[in-house]
Scaffold this motif. Structure first.
Motif, PDB file in Angstrom:
ATOM      1  N   GLY A 121       0.675  -1.288  -0.085  1.00 30.07           N
ATOM      2  CA  GLY A 121      -0.004  -0.018  -0.067  1.00 30.07           C
ATOM      3  C   GLY A 121       0.814   1.296  -0.218  1.00 30.07           C
ATOM      4  N   LYS A 122       2.225   1.123   0.369  1.00 28.17           N
ATOM      5  CA  LYS A 122       2.956   2.358   0.195  1.00 28.17           C
ATOM      6  C   LYS A 122       3.526   2.653  -0.750  1.00 28.17           C
ATOM      7  CE  LYS A 122       4.028   2.316   5.480  1.00 28.17           C
ATOM      8  NZ  LYS A 122       3.991   1.056   5.578  1.00 28.17           N
ATOM      9  N   SER A 123       3.251   1.973  -1.965  1.00 33.23           N
ATOM     10  CA  SER A 123       3.869   2.316  -3.284  1.00 33.23           C
ATOM     11  C   SER A 123       3.934   3.661  -3.707  1.00 33.23           C
ATOM     12  CB  SER A 123       3.417   1.175  -4.473  1.00 33.23           C
ATOM     13  OG  SER A 123       2.259   1.631  -4.768  1.00 33.23           O
ATOM     14  N   PHE A 124       4.480   3.897  -4.863  1.00 33.03           N
ATOM     15  CA  PHE A 124       4.556   5.376  -5.372  1.00 33.03           C
ATOM     16  C   PHE A 124       3.836   5.461  -6.764  1.00 33.03           C
ATOM     17  CE2 PHE A 124       8.217   5.321  -2.894  1.00 33.03           C
ATOM     18  CZ  PHE A 124       8.607   6.707  -2.303  1.00 33.03           C
ATOM     19  N   VAL A 236       6.999  11.900  -8.379  1.00 34.41           N
ATOM     20  CA  VAL A 236       7.736  12.326  -9.324  1.00 34.41           C
ATOM     21  C   VAL A 236       8.334  11.406 -10.110  1.00 34.41           C
ATOM     22  CG1 VAL A 236       8.176  14.490  -8.260  1.00 34.41           C
ATOM     23  CG2 VAL A 236      10.069  12.639  -8.326  1.00 34.41           C
ATOM     24  N   THR A 237       8.665  11.764 -11.388  1.00 30.32           N
ATOM     25  CA  THR A 237       9.219  10.689 -12.280  1.00 30.32           C
ATOM     26  C   THR A 237      10.950  10.864 -12.120  1.00 30.32           C
ATOM     27  OG1 THR A 237       9.540   9.864 -14.550  1.00 30.32           O
ATOM     28  CG2 THR A 237       9.666  12.190 -14.327  1.00 30.32           C
ATOM     29  N   SER A 238      11.750   9.800 -12.653  1.00 32.11           N
ATOM     30  CA  SER A 238      12.970   9.834 -12.161  1.00 32.11           C
ATOM     31  C   SER A 238      14.005  10.641 -13.335  1.00 32.11           C
ATOM     32  CB  SER A 238      13.214   8.475 -12.375  1.00 32.11           C
ATOM     33  OG  SER A 238      12.464   7.668 -11.514  1.00 32.11           O
ATOM     34  N   SER A 239      13.404  11.541 -14.289  1.00 35.43           N
ATOM     35  CA  SER A 239      14.252  12.153 -15.036  1.00 35.43           C
ATOM     36  C   SER A 239      13.564  13.537 -15.375  1.00 35.43           C
ATOM     37  CB  SER A 239      14.455  11.527 -16.480  1.00 35.43           C
ATOM     38  OG  SER A 239      13.018  11.614 -17.053  1.00 35.43           O
ATOM     39  N   SER A 240      14.336  14.552 -15.430  1.00 35.66           N
ATOM     40  CA  SER A 240      14.016  16.015 -15.245  1.00 35.66           C
ATOM     41  C   SER A 240      12.945  16.330 -16.485  1.00 35.66           C
ATOM     42  CB  SER A 240      14.940  17.101 -15.611  1.00 35.66           C
ATOM     43  OG  SER A 240      14.432  18.277 -15.641  1.00 35.66           O
ATOM     44  N   GLY A 272      -1.657   8.571 -10.823  1.00 29.35           N
ATOM     45  CA  GLY A 272      -0.785   8.262  -9.635  1.00 29.35           C
ATOM     46  C   GLY A 272      -1.253   8.845  -8.277  1.00 29.35           C
ATOM     47  N   ALA A 273      -0.467   8.758  -7.416  1.00 27.53           N
ATOM     48  CA  ALA A 273      -0.466   9.145  -5.881  1.00 27.53           C
ATOM     49  C   ALA A 273       0.150  10.507  -5.892  1.00 27.53           C
ATOM     50  CB  ALA A 273      -0.024   8.516  -5.028  1.00 27.53           C
ATOM     51  N   THR A 302      -1.833   3.042 -19.057  1.00 21.06           N
ATOM     52  CA  THR A 302      -2.240   2.133 -18.098  1.00 21.06           C
ATOM     53  C   THR A 302      -3.543   2.082 -18.143  1.00 21.06           C
ATOM     54  OG1 THR A 302      -2.382   3.921 -16.678  1.00 21.06           O
ATOM     55  CG2 THR A 302      -0.475   2.832 -16.174  1.00 21.06           C
ATOM     56  N   GLY A 303      -4.338   3.012 -18.711  1.00 21.03           N
ATOM     57  CA  GLY A 303      -5.907   2.841 -18.757  1.00 21.03           C
ATOM     58  C   GLY A 303      -6.399   3.221 -17.603  1.00 21.03           C
ATOM     59  N   ARG A 304      -5.657   3.692 -16.664  1.00 19.68           N
ATOM     60  CA  ARG A 304      -6.128   3.974 -15.251  1.00 19.68           C
ATOM     61  C   ARG A 304      -7.093   5.230 -15.502  1.00 19.68           C
ATOM     62  NH1 ARG A 304      -0.958   3.925 -11.201  1.00 19.68           N
ATOM     63  NH2 ARG A 304       0.066   5.162 -13.118  1.00 19.68           N
ATOM     64  N   PRO A 305      -8.301   5.382 -14.562  1.00 16.34           N
ATOM     65  CA  PRO A 305      -8.950   6.597 -14.637  1.00 16.34           C
ATOM     66  C   PRO A 305      -8.011   7.530 -14.004  1.00 16.34           C
ATOM     67  CG  PRO A 305      -9.983   5.054 -13.073  1.00 16.34           C
ATOM     68  CD  PRO A 305      -8.959   4.386 -13.798  1.00 16.34           C
TER      69      PRO A 305
END
Ligand code: GDP
Length: 426
Positions: A121-124, A236-240, A272-273, A302-305
């Motif tokens: 549950g603590k995922s990014f 955040v993501t991992s690249s600028s 995402g969170a 991802t098709g995520r809402p």
């Protein structure tokens, strides 16, 4: 002339459409950061496409598409994408891949999945495309550059060395199958053969192109708020994601970037969170999500809402400032035509005080939106070609936001197609 197309917010602002549109007048389109973890949706005469790795210019015969050194290069995904667009009738695009780009390895994708499982549950909220493990390895100096695929001795030695350390984690932290160096080496040989025809010294190529007066577009992925330095760390993501990084991720001089088109959507959405101050919920959010974008606001990868919210002047002003915006492209405005009234977030209330400066993450989590409500225009604005023809309340909405964010809105997108654009003088 180098131009950048970047996002002001959490991504999904409609950069793909704007890049595809500007690509008509460009010679070269460069991806300079990110990987196959986000997608651009593009609609044109060939159909509807969700691209993850290929630059948005691949649909034009006259452009060269470049994968810069800053990209997380997933070779099988790149090939799948090339195949799928060619199968849908698009002529084979001209593609160049930087010899300094690094490769997303099969184990990066697995480590991403294993880590999400471990965190529970603590995922990014990772898209599990291997992006975070990839960039961790790049900066830990255990990544693989495209150029290294062509040095057999080095490759063999490095595969064994990297497998040794990865296998400690696989065995003792994740309890998963180990990496077999011979198998990994065979995969890398396949990658080498796939990528060989496209490999290029991209920075030298672009240097020459700039000298010849070519028009180059740098295409960003995601937006300012996902930048590892200036975004909502750690979500955040991992690249600028900043235009400034375009110089590094493509290998050109920073002063060559003359125009920075920052794409802002007429309302907010995020995947995402992470803190999202102007977020809305329930029926109000469902309706905007259903009507949003082109066929609803669901993740291209991802098709995520997507999470939905009102336009956020605080986040967008900050987002535009960090990009170094010269022009704002204001997109998806047509979607708001159904609303009687349109709330806009004009400030954040944090611990009883109102601010218009975008705060660091801990404060952001406590921020509450200060909303101002503008009247809607209650009609369909698709098909309108000039600013003057837009309904009065629609112009008021644009001008209100322009003043609050402090950067000129010079392009207004009123539909998903290439031609759905209204230009406006500064
Ligand atoms: P990107 O990652 O920034 O390119 O954004 P996405 O492609 O994920 O999301 C933008 C979505 O909005 C896509 O489905 C586009 O086709 C659509 N889109 C872009 N501009 C407009 C617009 O002005 N109006 C409408 N209705 N849809 C748009």
């Amino acid at each position: 002339m180098v131009k950048a197309v970047v996002g002001a917010n959490w991504g999904d602002e409609g950069k793909g459409k704007i890049t595809d549109m500007l690509a008509k007048e460009a010679d070269i389109i460069v991806r300079f950061q990110g990987g196959a973890n986000a997608g651009h949706t593009i609609i044109n005469d060939y159909g509807k496409f969700a691209l993850h790795t290929l630059p948005s210019g691949v649909f034009y015969g006259h452009t060269t598409s470049v994968i810069g050194n800053g990209v997380a290069l997933n070779i099988p995904v790149l090939f799948g994408e090339i195949r799928s667009i060619v199968e849908q009738g698009v002529p084979m695009p001209k593609i160049l891949v930087s010899d300094r780009a690094q490769i997303v390895m099969p184990y990066h994708i697995l480590f991403d999945q294993y880590e999400e499982e471990r965190l529970g549950g603590k995922s990014f909220g990772s898209t599990k495309s291997g992006i975070a493990p990839f960039y961790s390895d790049k900066y830990a100096k255990t990544g693989f550059q495209v150029s290294e695929l062509f040095d057999e001795e080095l490759l063999r030695e490095k595969v064994v060395r990297v497998a040794e350390t990865k296998n400690v984690l696989l065995e003792h932290l994740y309890h998963k199958p180990l990496i077999a160096p011979e198998e990994l080496l065979a995969t890398l040989h396949e990658y080498r053969d796939m990528i060989a025809p496209y490999v290029c010294d991209v920075s030298a190529y672009l240097h020459q192109a700039i000298g010849e007066g070519k028009t180059i577009l740098l295409e960003g992925q995601l937006g300012t708020l996902k930048d590892p330095d200036h975004g909502i760390y750690p979500m955040v993501t991992s690249s600028s994601t900043l235009a400034a990084y375009g110089a590094i991720g493509a290998g050109i001089a920073p002063y060559e970037i003359r125009q920075i088109v920052t794409v802002c959507k007429a309302y907010s959405s995020a995947v995402g969170a992470g803190a999202f101050v102007s977020e809305i919920f329930g029926d109000e959010a469902d309706e905007l999500r259903r009507r949003g974008g082109d066929g609803g606001e669901y993740g291209a990868t991802t098709g995520r809402p997507r999470r939905m919210g009102w336009f956020d002047c605080v986040a967008s002003r900050y987002g535009c400032r960090l990009q170094g915006t010269t022009d704002v492209a204001f997109t998806v405005l047509d979607v708001l035509g159904y609303l009687d009234e349109i709330p806009v977030c004009v400030g954040y209330e944090i611990d009883g005080e109102v601010t218009t400066e975008f705060p660091t993450t801990a404060k952001l989590m406590r921020a509450k939106p200060v909303l101002e409500t503008l009247p809607g225009w209650k009609c369909d604005i698709r098909g309108i070609k000039t600013y003057e023809e837009l309904p009065e309340n629609c112009k008021k909405y644009i001008e209100f936001i322009e003043e609050r964010i402090g950067y000129p809105i010079t392009m207004i997108s009123n539909g998903p197609g290439r031609e759905d654009i209204i230009y406006r003088a500064k």
